[in-house]
Enzyme design. Structure first.
Site, PDB file in Angstrom:
ATOM      1  N   TYR A 136      -3.147   3.902   2.971  1.00  0.00           N
ATOM      2  CA  TYR A 136      -3.074   4.282   4.391  1.00  0.00           C
ATOM      3  C   TYR A 136      -4.205   5.239   4.768  1.00  0.00           C
ATOM      4  CZ  TYR A 136      -1.262   6.276   8.751  1.00  0.00           C
ATOM      5  OH  TYR A 136      -1.138   6.714  10.047  1.00  0.00           O
ATOM      6  N   HIS A 156       0.843  -1.199   0.000  1.00  0.00           N
ATOM      7  CA  HIS A 156       0.000   0.000   0.000  1.00  0.00           C
ATOM      8  C   HIS A 156       0.876   1.245   0.000  1.00  0.00           C
ATOM      9  CE1 HIS A 156       0.467   1.861   4.026  1.00  0.00           C
ATOM     10  NE2 HIS A 156       0.725   0.633   4.448  1.00  0.00           N
ATOM     11  N   CYS A 157       0.291   2.363  -0.438  1.00  0.00           N
ATOM     12  CA  CYS A 157       0.934   3.676  -0.304  1.00  0.00           C
ATOM     13  C   CYS A 157      -0.056   4.567   0.448  1.00  0.00           C
ATOM     14  CB  CYS A 157       1.339   4.249  -1.665  1.00  0.00           C
ATOM     15  SG  CYS A 157      -0.028   4.518  -2.824  1.00  0.00           S
ATOM     16  N   TYR A 158      -0.127   5.841   0.128  1.00  0.00           N
ATOM     17  CA  TYR A 158      -1.016   6.706   0.912  1.00  0.00           C
ATOM     18  C   TYR A 158      -2.478   6.574   0.482  1.00  0.00           C
ATOM     19  CZ  TYR A 158      -3.171  10.663   3.197  1.00  0.00           C
ATOM     20  OH  TYR A 158      -4.012  11.444   3.947  1.00  0.00           O
ATOM     21  N   SER A 180       2.030   2.757  -5.082  1.00  0.00           N
ATOM     22  CA  SER A 180       1.767   1.345  -4.782  1.00  0.00           C
ATOM     23  C   SER A 180       1.496   0.549  -6.056  1.00  0.00           C
ATOM     24  CB  SER A 180       0.596   1.210  -3.807  1.00  0.00           C
ATOM     25  OG  SER A 180      -0.574   1.800  -4.327  1.00  0.00           O
TER      26      SER A 180
END
Length: 332
Positions: free
Chosen positions: A123, A94-96, A102
């Site tokens: 996130y 995952h990323c933000y 991602s």
């Protein structure tokens, strides 16, 4: 092939068997992350800053091109590290926001033979879930008692007996006093403290009352979430009565072997409350290695502080208990 995860509960279940890779920059990870996640940044702090500046000044397309330019030179390093660190070749990413960072990493590692699960919403989705989790009214069994009563040990024992327990001090990496951070890792950010609490709540049977220690609204620099704090204050307090001498022994056991200079510095933090004479006396006792006498001064101060906090509760909401209470509790 990249599979999509759409909810946080599924993510947490998958984490039991798969590593979770947070591909955001280290500075983002430090501010807050999903517990048990591994920072696997696709861009470092400076590169992330460059892309962000490019986006503001030149727009989305220019930022994407710059991002690929920076990341592309590191594909070899990312794949090599992933092969070495995750030999099972099954991961979550995952990323933000579940966006470009991602997706690039997911596609890269998927093409390298990894089974990849991608968290939709990233996130940011997790943080929404955390705030929802912390907005619920939970039923608590609040364990109180003077400093040195062994409340943390009791919570640990209850947890071993499969009772639902939230140890806020452990999650905050602080014992909740002027001496609370000595010998412990650095405290998390307040955001990460919230993440830890919500994540822990997900593992508990919240249909039963959760054991929790009576705390102030702040544990070191970490603020107890408002709804959790209100629920604690509105719950009955089970006040553990332990003889002063036993509490004294517990304090010596917990702090007696710690660095004396650190104990002095922590004692000096209490100067305004202890006053000039008692502060100087406590420091002298530490220097003379008279730990029992030093701890007596400290306990007398904290007893008064705790009594003040307890006085804000209705007397009818406080029940005195002893250790025999927990013998009965363990059999239930």
């Amino acid at each position: 092939m990249v599979k999509t995860i759409t909810d946080i509960e599924t993510l947490i279940q998958l984490q039991e068997s798969l590593p979770l890779l947070d591909v955001r920059a280290p500075i983002e990870f430090l501010q807050g992350h999903i517990p048990k996640a591994i920072n696997f940044p696709i861009l470092n702090n400076e590169e992330r800053k460059l892309v962000g500046t490019c986006y503001k000044q030149q727009g989305h397309e220019a930022a994407v091109i710059l991002g690929y330019k920076l990341v592309g030179t590191q594909f070899y390093e990312h794949i090599t590290r992933a092969y070495k660190q995750f030999p099972e070749k099954k991961i979550i990413i995952h990323c933000y926001r579940g966006g470009l960072r991602s997706k690039i990493m997911a596609n890269l590692l998927s093409s390298a033979g990894f089974e990849v699960h991608l968290l939709q919403g990233g996130y940011k989705k997790f943080r929404h879930w955390v705030l929802e989790k912390l907005s619920v009214n939970y039923q608590f069994k609040v364990l109180g008692g003077y400093t040195g009563s062994g409340k943390t040990s009791i919570l640990n024992q209850l947890e071993k007996q499969q009772k639902p327990v939230i140890d806020l001090e452990a999650l905050a990496s602080h014992r909740g006093s002027a001496f609370g951070n000595i010998g412990l890792p650095a405290q998390p950010t307040n955001e990460q403290f919230e993440n830890r609490i919500a994540y822990k709540l997900q593992t508990l049977d919240t249909n039963s009352a959760i054991w929790i220690e009576d705390e102030c609204s702040m544990i070191g620099k970490c603020k107890v979430p408002q709804k959790i704090y209100e629920s604690m204050r509105n719950s009955h307090l089970l006040f553990l009565t332990i003889p002063f001498e036993i509490r004294l022994q517990n304090i010596i056991a917990d702090y007696g072997n710690l660095d004396k200079e650190l104990l002095k510095m922590a004692t000096l933090k209490l100067y305004k409350r202890l006053g000039d004479f008692r502060t100087k006396k406590a420091i002298e006792l530490l220097e003379e290695n008279k730990l029992n006498d030093w701890a007596t001064i400290i306990l007398e101060y904290y007893d008064k502080t705790y009594e003040f906090g307890a006085s804000k509760r209705a007397p009818s909401s406080i029940k005195n208990i002893d250790l025999q209470y927990f013998e009965q509790e363990s059999s239930n």
